[in-house]
Design an enzyme around this catalytic site. Sequence first.
Site, PDB file in Angstrom:
ATOM      1  N   PRO A  89     -31.080 -78.248  55.175  1.00  0.00           N
ATOM      2  CA  PRO A  89     -30.874 -79.482  55.334  1.00  0.00           C
ATOM      3  C   PRO A  89     -29.875 -80.380  54.277  1.00  0.00           C
ATOM      4  CG  PRO A  89     -33.170 -78.956  54.626  1.00  0.00           C
ATOM      5  CD  PRO A  89     -32.089 -77.655  54.494  1.00  0.00           C
ATOM      6  N   GLU A 116     -38.208 -71.700  49.191  1.00  0.00           N
ATOM      7  CA  GLU A 116     -37.602 -73.158  48.775  1.00  0.00           C
ATOM      8  C   GLU A 116     -36.053 -72.970  48.906  1.00  0.00           C
ATOM      9  OE1 GLU A 116     -39.448 -75.540  48.045  1.00  0.00           O
ATOM     10  OE2 GLU A 116     -41.170 -73.767  48.312  1.00  0.00           O
ATOM     11  N   ARG A 155     -23.873 -70.987  75.079  1.00  0.00           N
ATOM     12  CA  ARG A 155     -23.846 -71.366  76.508  1.00  0.00           C
ATOM     13  C   ARG A 155     -22.361 -72.186  76.760  1.00  0.00           C
ATOM     14  NH1 ARG A 155     -24.991 -77.018  77.178  1.00  0.00           N
ATOM     15  NH2 ARG A 155     -26.123 -76.444  79.255  1.00  0.00           N
ATOM     16  N   ASP A 170     -16.996 -80.850  80.233  1.00  0.00           N
ATOM     17  CA  ASP A 170     -15.894 -81.644  79.719  1.00  0.00           C
ATOM     18  C   ASP A 170     -16.013 -82.507  78.488  1.00  0.00           C
ATOM     19  OD1 ASP A 170     -15.541 -83.662  82.646  1.00  0.00           O
ATOM     20  OD2 ASP A 170     -16.705 -83.800  81.059  1.00  0.00           O
TER      21      ASP A 170
HETATM   22  N1  4HQ Z   1     -34.181 -75.438  56.531  1.00  0.00           N
HETATM   23  N2  4HQ Z   1     -31.370 -77.300  59.470  1.00  0.00           N
HETATM   24  C1  4HQ Z   1     -33.898 -73.087  55.474  1.00  0.00           C
HETATM   25  C2  4HQ Z   1     -34.064 -76.425  57.264  1.00  0.00           C
HETATM   26  C3  4HQ Z   1     -32.901 -76.598  57.768  1.00  0.00           C
HETATM   27  C4  4HQ Z   1     -32.345 -77.746  58.812  1.00  0.00           C
HETATM   28  C5  4HQ Z   1     -35.348 -75.590  55.395  1.00  0.00           C
HETATM   29  C6  4HQ Z   1     -33.432 -74.287  56.050  1.00  0.00           C
HETATM   30  C7  4HQ Z   1     -35.871 -74.269  54.841  1.00  0.00           C
HETATM   31  C8  4HQ Z   1     -35.443 -72.177  53.534  1.00  0.00           C
HETATM   32  N3  4HQ Z   1     -32.026 -75.575  58.099  1.00  0.00           N
HETATM   33  N4  4HQ Z   1     -34.536 -73.433  54.296  1.00  0.00           N
HETATM   34  N5  4HQ Z   1     -32.777 -79.071  58.779  1.00  0.00           N
HETATM   35  O1  4HQ Z   1     -34.767 -77.178  57.384  1.00  0.00           O
HETATM   36  O2  4HQ Z   1     -31.035 -76.029  59.069  1.00  0.00           O
END
Ligand code: 4HQ
Length: 249
Positions: A89, A116, A155, A170
């Site tokens: 995130p 975590e 895709r 496009d």
């Molecule tokens: N993660 N976009 C992986 C996500 C996430 C997101 C939370 C990534 C937990 C371990 N990954 N960890 N949003 O929420 O890619």
Amino acid sequence: MKFKVITLFPENLSLSLDYGVIGKAQKEKIIEIEYINPRNYSENNNHSVDDKPYGGGPGMVIKAEPLLGAIECAKQDIPENCPVVFLSPQGALFDQKQARAFSKLNNLILVSGRYEGIDERVVDVTVNAIEISIGNFVLSGGEIAASAIIDAVARLIPGTLGDELSALQDSFTDDLLDYPHYTRPKVLKSISVPEVLVSGDHNAINRWRLKQALGRTFERRPDLIEAKELSDDEQNLLQEYQEEIENKS
Ligand code: 4HQ
């Protein structure tokens, strides 16, 4: 194109990617997906891949060594400068532009964390690391994010979809919302299909669709309209859309 996914739960990912157009693209060897499990690169006897966070706090952190071993394995038969995507995130927001850029590559490594998160130093030492987020929410693991990225990228690779669809891909479709779609019956709960769609006039149909795409994007995603340079023609179509809405109310 070859995707290499580093994940503790390969079966979780392959379930969604083995079906539909992406499954077909794999069978036809348009794309290949390889799974690498960090558990096989764990240095200790009990194959543990996680440990308590320094500084305390809840949950566990994925250890660096098994991940680094898995990344090294992923890189051994492809160019060293292959991008390594860490799903997080904290990453840059994934979008269609990024998907299009990835679709031009021969190889992409994706690292999917759990718990975590992963030891930060893995990102620090990995050549060509990029952190990517699929949205402002928290998942329980990066697998769903990795499969979303693989789906969006695959895709766009020629051959994955039919020709009719690739023609639509496009740059215009990248930065606008889609126009509304209809199929039979012609009247549903007293709502008729827009007349132009049954007119057989393909030029009129295309203009109507562009107008709807512009109007809906303006209404629902003003940020996307703001970012886009509208041609005079598009500007006029958007104005027509707004006038039609006003005339209805
Ligand atoms: N993660 N976009 C992986 C996500 C996430 C997101 C939370 C990534 C937990 C371990 N990954 N960890 N949003 O929420 O890619």
